[in-house]
Design a protein around this motif. Structure first.
Motif, short mmCIF file in Angstrom:
data_model
loop_
_atom_site.label_atom_id
_atom_site.label_comp_id
_atom_site.label_asym_id
_atom_site.label_seq_id
_atom_site.Cartn_x
_atom_site.Cartn_y
_atom_site.Cartn_z
N CYS A 60 10.08 7.77 5.04
CA CYS A 60 9.34 6.71 5.72
C CYS A 60 9.33 5.38 4.99
O CYS A 60 9.32 4.51 5.29
CB CYS A 60 7.96 6.92 6.13
SG CYS A 60 7.75 8.28 7.40
N HIS A 63 11.12 2.13 6.39
CA HIS A 63 10.42 1.94 7.54
C HIS A 63 9.12 1.07 6.98
O HIS A 63 8.85 -0.04 7.66
CB HIS A 63 10.15 3.00 8.42
CG HIS A 63 11.27 3.61 8.79
ND1 HIS A 63 12.27 3.07 9.69
CD2 HIS A 63 11.83 4.88 8.63
CE1 HIS A 63 13.42 4.04 9.85
NE2 HIS A 63 13.28 4.93 9.25
N ARG A 64 8.37 1.52 6.07
CA ARG A 64 7.23 1.04 5.64
C ARG A 64 7.64 -0.64 4.97
O ARG A 64 6.78 -1.39 5.23
CB ARG A 64 6.45 1.86 4.77
CG ARG A 64 6.11 3.33 5.02
CD ARG A 64 4.69 3.10 5.80
NE ARG A 64 4.21 4.44 6.04
CZ ARG A 64 3.60 4.67 7.53
NH1 ARG A 64 3.48 3.73 8.12
NH2 ARG A 64 3.39 5.90 7.67
N ASP A 66 10.10 -2.21 6.16
CA ASP A 66 10.47 -3.10 7.18
C ASP A 66 8.95 -3.65 7.83
O ASP A 66 8.92 -4.81 8.20
CB ASP A 66 11.02 -2.39 8.19
CG ASP A 66 12.46 -2.07 7.67
OD1 ASP A 66 12.91 -2.70 6.95
OD2 ASP A 66 13.26 -1.15 8.34
N GLN A 67 8.18 -2.66 8.12
CA GLN A 67 6.59 -3.21 8.52
C GLN A 67 5.97 -4.36 7.51
O GLN A 67 5.79 -5.37 8.16
CB GLN A 67 5.77 -1.98 8.73
CG GLN A 67 6.14 -0.97 9.60
CD GLN A 67 5.15 0.28 9.54
OE1 GLN A 67 4.72 0.81 8.68
NE2 GLN A 67 4.83 0.64 11.10
N ILE A 70 7.75 -7.43 8.15
CA ILE A 70 7.30 -8.07 9.54
C ILE A 70 5.81 -8.62 9.44
O ILE A 70 5.71 -9.96 9.87
CB ILE A 70 7.23 -7.02 10.69
CG1 ILE A 70 8.69 -6.50 10.96
CG2 ILE A 70 6.63 -7.62 11.82
CD1 ILE A 70 8.68 -5.24 11.65
N VAL A 71 5.01 -8.10 8.72
CA VAL A 71 3.72 -8.57 8.56
C VAL A 71 3.72 -9.98 7.67
O VAL A 71 3.15 -11.04 7.89
CB VAL A 71 2.89 -7.80 7.77
CG1 VAL A 71 1.53 -8.43 7.36
CG2 VAL A 71 2.24 -6.48 8.60
N LYS A 81 -2.69 -12.53 8.43
CA LYS A 81 -2.42 -11.02 8.25
C LYS A 81 -3.40 -9.89 8.72
O LYS A 81 -3.24 -9.03 9.33
CB LYS A 81 -2.33 -10.76 6.70
CG LYS A 81 -0.98 -11.09 6.13
CD LYS A 81 -0.60 -10.95 4.72
CE LYS A 81 0.51 -11.31 4.21
NZ LYS A 81 0.67 -10.89 2.71
N LYS A 85 -3.10 -7.01 11.49
CA LYS A 85 -3.07 -5.68 11.14
C LYS A 85 -4.16 -5.00 12.17
O LYS A 85 -4.01 -4.03 12.62
CB LYS A 85 -3.31 -5.48 9.83
CG LYS A 85 -1.95 -5.68 8.79
CD LYS A 85 -2.41 -5.36 7.50
CE LYS A 85 -1.26 -5.66 6.63
NZ LYS A 85 -1.36 -5.07 5.27
N LEU A 88 -2.86 -4.52 15.43
CA LEU A 88 -1.81 -3.32 15.49
C LEU A 88 -2.51 -2.04 15.38
O LEU A 88 -2.17 -1.16 16.05
CB LEU A 88 -0.83 -3.40 14.12
CG LEU A 88 0.13 -4.61 14.19
CD1 LEU A 88 0.67 -4.56 12.79
CD2 LEU A 88 0.96 -4.45 15.15
N ARG A 92 -2.72 0.86 18.26
CA ARG A 92 -2.17 2.34 17.94
C ARG A 92 -3.40 3.29 18.51
O ARG A 92 -2.98 4.25 18.95
CB ARG A 92 -2.02 2.52 16.43
CG ARG A 92 -1.40 3.70 16.02
CD ARG A 92 -0.71 3.63 14.64
NE ARG A 92 -0.29 5.07 14.49
CZ ARG A 92 0.61 5.32 13.63
NH1 ARG A 92 0.90 4.43 12.71
NH2 ARG A 92 1.12 6.55 13.36
#
Length: 144
Positions: A60, A63-64, A66-67, A70-71, A81, A85, A88, A92
């Motif tokens: 992961c 991917h973390r 990448d997140q 994006i933030v 921020k 968040k 988000l 979720r």
């Protein structure tokens, strides 16, 4: 574990009952060696789970990253921020709630909706409005 039982560390750092303690567990109706077999089997499965989780965390990581990027980009574009968040997290959680509700069969879903209505949890929500449309006696309560 019986009072006064000793625990020793094995070479791998796992805590195990030593033979002396295992023998003491053979009290009335307790077979310590048989119990220890279950404990060791369980610990082996837990070890496998821990390995899987460790590998998943490693998988992961990109991917973390990448997140996080994006933030950062959203912040550079002028979005706060913390609020970003928060949205988000909210989305979720809403998705998880939908998945839980979708896992119910028709009878369970009806009971679930009745519970929520009784608690007032559906007021002002799309699900509450849909339920109110199906149950005219609830329409007034759901709109308040």
């Amino acid at each position: 574990m019986p009072k006064g039982a000793k625990i020793d560390d094995d070479i791998g750092g796992n805590r195990v009952l030593d033979d002396e303690t295992s023998d003491k567990m053979n009290g009335p109706g307790i077979n310590g060696k048989k119990l220890m077999k279950f404990i060791k089997r369980y610990e082996n499965v837990q070890s496998e789970i821990d390995d899987i989780m460790s590998n998943a965390q490693e998988a992961c990581t990109p991917h973390r990253e990448d997140q996080a990027e994006i933030v950062k980009e959203a912040a550079e574009a002028g979005f706060s921020k913390k609020e970003f968040k928060t949205i988000l997290r909210k989305r979720r959680l809403e998705q998880k709630l939908e998945q839980v509700a979708d896992s119910l069969d028709a009878d369970q879903r009806e009971t679930y909706e009745q519970f929520l209505h009784a608690l007032g949890a559906l007021d002002g929500t799309p699900l509450g409005q849909a339920a109110a449309g199906k149950h005219p006696e609830a329409a007034g309560a759901a709109l308040n």
